[in-house]
Write an enzyme that holds these catalytic residues in place. Structure first.
Site: not given
Ligand code: C5P
Length: 252
Positions: A228, A51, A80, A78, A83, A137
């Protein structure tokens, strides 16, 4: 750059079945292309989906995606997007050129925005699959209420997913806690991509609606996004292998 194929034979960890490998997306939340080039060999060929999110994309630009794709990896871009419809449609066209397989936009941008994005993608030969992000999340009820949304996260996820489906979206990002419900609503052929994945005993960081890899798959996830717990692990190859082994068991 490390390739999708060139280090599998030197792996110090057990190989895993492709089914799990093809469903794990490692979030390269890194500050520069040099960090990616240093990090990839540490995975010892364990992963083939990555990603690219805002941190890396803003620092390194579209060429980081092209470089990963040229190395044989699949990329989930990603960004996101959120607009006005015309701007998002243009961004979908620009983002499509770099070869990503999936691209995100925020469902909360509304049905018209999602339709404009889908129409833009339909005009392109190799458009990425568009995924609508429902509720991040990292948001719990308290965080959601602070933005003026008084529903529970699960209710808001369902509302946004139904809106996305009506607009023609065939892919969504949600937490594992809403995955089973979304699978029921959306059907078997809709793609569900699930971040907020934490193996048992691993730090939650800023994530709130979390689940283990096995639970997310059992709930109906197509892809798991893990950042992570792999990227910041002392031994990323071992961390990835352990997650893949858990996924393999859940898929079996
Ligand atoms: O490090 P961690 O595993 O928490 O990373 C999760 C990744 O998934 C991050 O790159 C984050 O931007 C992304 N993501 C998320 N929640 C969403 C959509 C994307 O955490 N709803």
């Amino acid at each position: 750059m490390e390739t999708a194929h060139n280090s599998a034979s030197t792996s110090s960890v057990n190989p895993v079945i492709p089914a799990a490998r093809d469903r794990l997306i490692v979030a390269l939340d890194l500050p520069a292309i040099q960090s990616v080039r240093q990090f990839l060999p540490r995975l010892e060929g364990q992963c083939r989906w990555f990603k690219v999110g805002l941190e890396l994309f803003i620092a390194a630009g579209p060429s980081v995606v092209s470089e990963l794709v040229a190395s044989g990896f699949s990329v989930f871009l990603d960004l996101k997007l959120h607009d006005i419809p015309n701007t998002v449609a243009g961004a979908v066209k620009s983002a499509s050129a770099c070869g990503a397989s999936m691209l995100t936009l925020h469902a909360s941008g509304g049905p018209q925005m999602m339709q404009a994005a889908l129409e833009a993608a339909a005009t392109l030969p190799n458009a990425p699959k568009l995924l609508a992000v429902t509720v991040l999340t990292s948001m719990n009820a308290q965080q959601l209420h602070a933005t003026g949304v008084m529903q529970q996260p699960a209710e808001q996820v369902e509302l946004l997913a139904r809106m996305g489906l009506a607009a023609g979206m065939r892919g969504f990002v949600c937490s594992a806690q809403e995955t089973a419900r979304l699978r029921d609503i959306a059907g078997a052929d809709v793609t569900l991509v699930i971040p907020g994945i934490r193996p048992a005993g691993v730090a939650l960081d800023d994530q709130k609606r979390v689940a283990t890899p096995a639970d997310a798959l059992r709930n109906g996830a197509n892809f798991l996004v893990v950042g992570r717990p792999i990227v910041q692990a002392e031994n990323p190859a071992m961390a990835a292998a352990s997650i893949l082994t858990e996924m393999e068991a859940a898929l079996a």
